[in-house]
Write a protein that holds these residues in place. Structure first.
Motif, PDB file in Angstrom:
ATOM      1  N   SER A 186       0.892  -1.183  -0.537  1.00 16.71           N
ATOM      2  CA  SER A 186      -0.142  -0.058  -0.119  1.00 16.71           C
ATOM      3  C   SER A 186       0.921   1.141  -0.060  1.00 16.71           C
ATOM      4  O   SER A 186       0.162   2.680  -0.629  1.00 16.71           O
ATOM      5  N   MET A 187       2.147   1.361   0.525  1.00 19.53           N
ATOM      6  CA  MET A 187       2.406   1.990   1.045  1.00 19.53           C
ATOM      7  C   MET A 187       3.635   3.063  -0.684  1.00 19.53           C
ATOM      8  O   MET A 187       3.412   3.811  -0.544  1.00 19.53           O
ATOM      9  N   LYS A 188       3.883   1.740  -1.351  1.00 14.50           N
ATOM     10  CA  LYS A 188       4.470   1.826  -2.964  1.00 14.50           C
ATOM     11  C   LYS A 188       3.492   1.779  -4.080  1.00 14.50           C
ATOM     12  O   LYS A 188       3.882   2.376  -4.862  1.00 14.50           O
ATOM     13  N   ALA A 189       2.306   1.956  -3.565  1.00 15.38           N
ATOM     14  CA  ALA A 189       1.584   1.803  -4.826  1.00 15.38           C
ATOM     15  C   ALA A 189       1.373   3.475  -5.540  1.00 15.38           C
ATOM     16  O   ALA A 189       0.356   3.979  -4.605  1.00 15.38           O
ATOM     17  N   ASN A 190       1.711   3.548  -6.200  1.00 22.12           N
ATOM     18  CA  ASN A 190       0.941   4.319  -7.481  1.00 22.12           C
ATOM     19  C   ASN A 190       0.513   4.503  -8.406  1.00 22.12           C
ATOM     20  O   ASN A 190      -0.046   4.848  -9.558  1.00 22.12           O
ATOM     21  N   THR A 191       0.040   3.137  -8.813  1.00 17.35           N
ATOM     22  CA  THR A 191      -1.099   2.837  -9.907  1.00 17.35           C
ATOM     23  C   THR A 191      -1.593   2.018  -9.878  1.00 17.35           C
ATOM     24  O   THR A 191      -2.134   1.785  -8.423  1.00 17.35           O
ATOM     25  N   PRO A 192      -3.023   2.611 -10.533  1.00 14.60           N
ATOM     26  CA  PRO A 192      -4.892   1.527 -10.128  1.00 14.60           C
ATOM     27  C   PRO A 192      -4.204   0.089 -10.390  1.00 14.60           C
ATOM     28  O   PRO A 192      -4.676  -1.148  -9.428  1.00 14.60           O
ATOM     29  N   GLU A 193      -3.359  -0.470 -10.509  1.00 17.43           N
ATOM     30  CA  GLU A 193      -2.885  -1.975 -11.025  1.00 17.43           C
ATOM     31  C   GLU A 193      -1.904  -2.394  -9.408  1.00 17.43           C
ATOM     32  O   GLU A 193      -2.084  -3.233  -8.869  1.00 17.43           O
ATOM     33  N   ALA A 194      -1.140  -1.387  -8.880  1.00 16.82           N
ATOM     34  CA  ALA A 194      -0.502  -1.882  -7.738  1.00 16.82           C
ATOM     35  C   ALA A 194      -1.501  -1.611  -6.664  1.00 16.82           C
ATOM     36  O   ALA A 194      -1.512  -2.444  -5.599  1.00 16.82           O
ATOM     37  N   GLU A 195      -2.302  -0.969  -6.921  1.00 10.33           N
ATOM     38  CA  GLU A 195      -3.830  -0.781  -5.410  1.00 10.33           C
ATOM     39  C   GLU A 195      -4.736  -1.500  -5.531  1.00 10.33           C
ATOM     40  O   GLU A 195      -4.596  -2.153  -4.247  1.00 10.33           O
ATOM     41  N   MET A 196      -4.696  -2.308  -6.519  1.00  8.26           N
ATOM     42  CA  MET A 196      -5.387  -3.657  -6.444  1.00  8.26           C
ATOM     43  C   MET A 196      -4.460  -4.777  -6.190  1.00  8.26           C
ATOM     44  O   MET A 196      -5.008  -5.409  -5.293  1.00  8.26           O
ATOM     45  N   ASP A 197      -3.261  -4.667  -6.051  1.00  9.49           N
ATOM     46  CA  ASP A 197      -2.434  -5.868  -5.731  1.00  9.49           C
ATOM     47  C   ASP A 197      -2.780  -5.418  -3.995  1.00  9.49           C
ATOM     48  O   ASP A 197      -2.531  -6.548  -3.310  1.00  9.49           O
ATOM     49  N   ALA A 198      -2.975  -4.545  -3.175  1.00  9.93           N
ATOM     50  CA  ALA A 198      -2.285  -4.135  -1.953  1.00  9.93           C
ATOM     51  C   ALA A 198      -4.132  -4.101  -1.343  1.00  9.93           C
ATOM     52  O   ALA A 198      -3.802  -4.615  -0.577  1.00  9.93           O
ATOM     53  N   ALA A 199      -5.175  -4.004  -2.314  1.00  6.37           N
ATOM     54  CA  ALA A 199      -6.297  -4.392  -1.903  1.00  6.37           C
ATOM     55  C   ALA A 199      -6.734  -5.708  -1.633  1.00  6.37           C
ATOM     56  O   ALA A 199      -7.127  -6.593  -0.427  1.00  6.37           O
ATOM     57  N   LEU A 200      -6.065  -6.317  -2.118  1.00  4.24           N
ATOM     58  CA  LEU A 200      -5.932  -8.126  -2.635  1.00  4.24           C
ATOM     59  C   LEU A 200      -5.739  -8.292  -1.595  1.00  4.24           C
ATOM     60  O   LEU A 200      -5.958  -9.517  -0.497  1.00  4.24           O
ATOM     61  N   ALA A 201      -4.349  -7.844  -1.047  1.00  4.00           N
ATOM     62  CA  ALA A 201      -3.185  -8.007   0.040  1.00  4.00           C
ATOM     63  C   ALA A 201      -3.934  -8.209   1.312  1.00  4.00           C
ATOM     64  O   ALA A 201      -4.362  -9.015   2.596  1.00  4.00           O
ATOM     65  N   SER A 202      -4.833  -6.609   1.444  1.00  4.88           N
ATOM     66  CA  SER A 202      -5.522  -6.099   2.963  1.00  4.88           C
ATOM     67  C   SER A 202      -6.922  -7.095   3.079  1.00  4.88           C
ATOM     68  O   SER A 202      -6.951  -7.309   3.551  1.00  4.88           O
ATOM     69  N   ILE A 203      -7.300  -7.906   2.607  1.00  2.68           N
ATOM     70  CA  ILE A 203      -8.394  -8.404   2.347  1.00  2.68           C
ATOM     71  C   ILE A 203      -8.156  -9.773   2.729  1.00  2.68           C
ATOM     72  O   ILE A 203      -8.743 -10.443   3.783  1.00  2.68           O
ATOM     73  N   THR A 204      -6.606 -10.357   1.964  1.00  2.45           N
ATOM     74  CA  THR A 204      -6.977 -12.001   2.284  1.00  2.45           C
ATOM     75  C   THR A 204      -6.162 -11.463   4.095  1.00  2.45           C
ATOM     76  O   THR A 204      -6.786 -12.328   5.043  1.00  2.45           O
ATOM     77  N   CYS A 205      -5.139 -10.325   4.133  1.00  2.00           N
ATOM     78  CA  CYS A 205      -4.870 -10.555   5.979  1.00  2.00           C
ATOM     79  C   CYS A 205      -6.685  -9.651   6.706  1.00  2.00           C
ATOM     80  O   CYS A 205      -6.861 -11.252   7.570  1.00  2.00           O
ATOM     81  N   ASP A 206      -7.280  -9.252   6.410  1.00  2.00           N
ATOM     82  CA  ASP A 206      -8.369  -9.433   7.467  1.00  2.00           C
ATOM     83  C   ASP A 206      -9.331 -10.235   6.846  1.00  2.00           C
ATOM     84  O   ASP A 206      -9.723 -10.939   8.302  1.00  2.00           O
ATOM     85  N   ALA A 207      -9.345 -11.271   5.748  1.00  5.15           N
ATOM     86  CA  ALA A 207      -9.948 -12.593   6.682  1.00  5.15           C
ATOM     87  C   ALA A 207      -9.903 -13.292   7.099  1.00  5.15           C
ATOM     88  O   ALA A 207      -9.482 -14.367   8.252  1.00  5.15           O
ATOM     89  N   ILE A 208      -8.020 -13.991   7.536  1.00  2.00           N
ATOM     90  CA  ILE A 208      -7.367 -14.169   8.222  1.00  2.00           C
ATOM     91  C   ILE A 208      -7.444 -13.528  10.103  1.00  2.00           C
ATOM     92  O   ILE A 208      -7.870 -14.831  10.336  1.00  2.00           O
ATOM     93  N   ASN A 209      -7.999 -12.740   9.726  1.00  3.30           N
ATOM     94  CA  ASN A 209      -7.612 -11.612  11.073  1.00  3.30           C
ATOM     95  C   ASN A 209      -9.155 -12.284  11.651  1.00  3.30           C
ATOM     96  O   ASN A 209      -9.303 -13.111  13.364  1.00  3.30           O
TER      97      ASN A 209
END
Length: 240
Positions: A186-209
């Motif tokens: 999320s910190m290094k994302a500066n394009t929509p594609e990179a933000e999509m990757d960060a969003a998937l990682a965030s969703i995975t993290c919350d799904a585990i939590n």
């Protein structure tokens, strides 16, 4: 000099005069606060999954239509910020109160089993979480010791450890790894594609939590119940 191990009178369950400096500390209010924090943490993670999934779809549209990251955040940034702040506050409260609960549960384990049978002090039962490398296994060993001292204080090494404990630790490690990965992306994302990757990682993290919160809630509840049973037996033995 005042004994640093002597506990406040309000936190100690009354016992006969023969008790040692390791006096039982009432874990009830901490247990209830931890339960509330864990339930809130699971609910906020579900909320974050919904918010981030919405953002993911917006970034998909941005990638398809040539929009910028700023365009997406102009539309959904306020909702995302509010949800993120809520999650941060919930997690900080959980870390503080669960750390306090671990310390108290480890303390009570020493009351029941005696310090000589145990390897982890109350302070280090919490402190190992903050030491790199060692925090990959030491906190789990400390939690196992808390469980064993609460279940079989007379024979700590013979006490069985339920499958909930290794499941909790597996989920905790998975959560920690994915959380770190999501934050870096999320910190290094500066394009929509990179933000999509960060969003998937965030969703995975919350799904585990979500299951992590409920498994830990179960462990805390059962340890609390066992410690009250041990304290009742201890007082009965001392009085009898």
């Amino acid at each position: 000099m005042e004994n640093p191990y002597q506990t406040p009178a309000a936190d100690v369950i009354a016992a006969p005069a023969t008790h040692t400096a390791w006096a039982f500390k009432n874990p009830t209010w901490l247990t209830w606060v931890c339960r509330a924090c864990l339930v809130a943490g699971a609910l906020v993670s579900l909320l974050m999954i919904a918010v981030v999934a919405r953002q993911y779809s917006l970034f998909e549209e941005a990638a398809a239509n040539g929009w910028t990251v700023d365009d997406v955040y102009a539309e959904s940034g306020l909702t995302f910020l509010a949800a993120t702040l809520l999650q941060f506050m919930t997690m900080m409260a959980s870390f503080v109160f669960i750390g306090m609960w671990i310390y108290r549960a480890a303390w009570n384990g020493r009351v029941f089993a005696g310090a000589r049978q145990l390897d982890f002090t109350p302070g280090w039962s919490v402190g190992w979480y903050f030491l790199p490398i060692a925090n990959l296994w030491k906190p789990y060993q400390a939690m196992k010791e808390i469980w064993r001292a609460s279940a079989r204080p007379d024979k700590v090494d013979d006490a069985e450890v339920p499958g909930w404990l290794p499941l909790w630790w597996f989920l905790w490690l998975a959560f920690s790894i994915t959380s770190n990965f999501a934050g870096r992306n999320s910190m290094k994302a500066n394009t929509p594609e990179a933000e999509m990757d960060a969003a998937l990682a965030s969703i995975t993290c919350d799904a585990i939590n979500v299951p992590l919160c409920f498994v830990l809630l179960l462990i805390i509840t059962r340890v609390h119940r066992m410690q009250w049973q041990r304290q009742a037996e201890r007082l009965q033995a001392l009085a009898g």
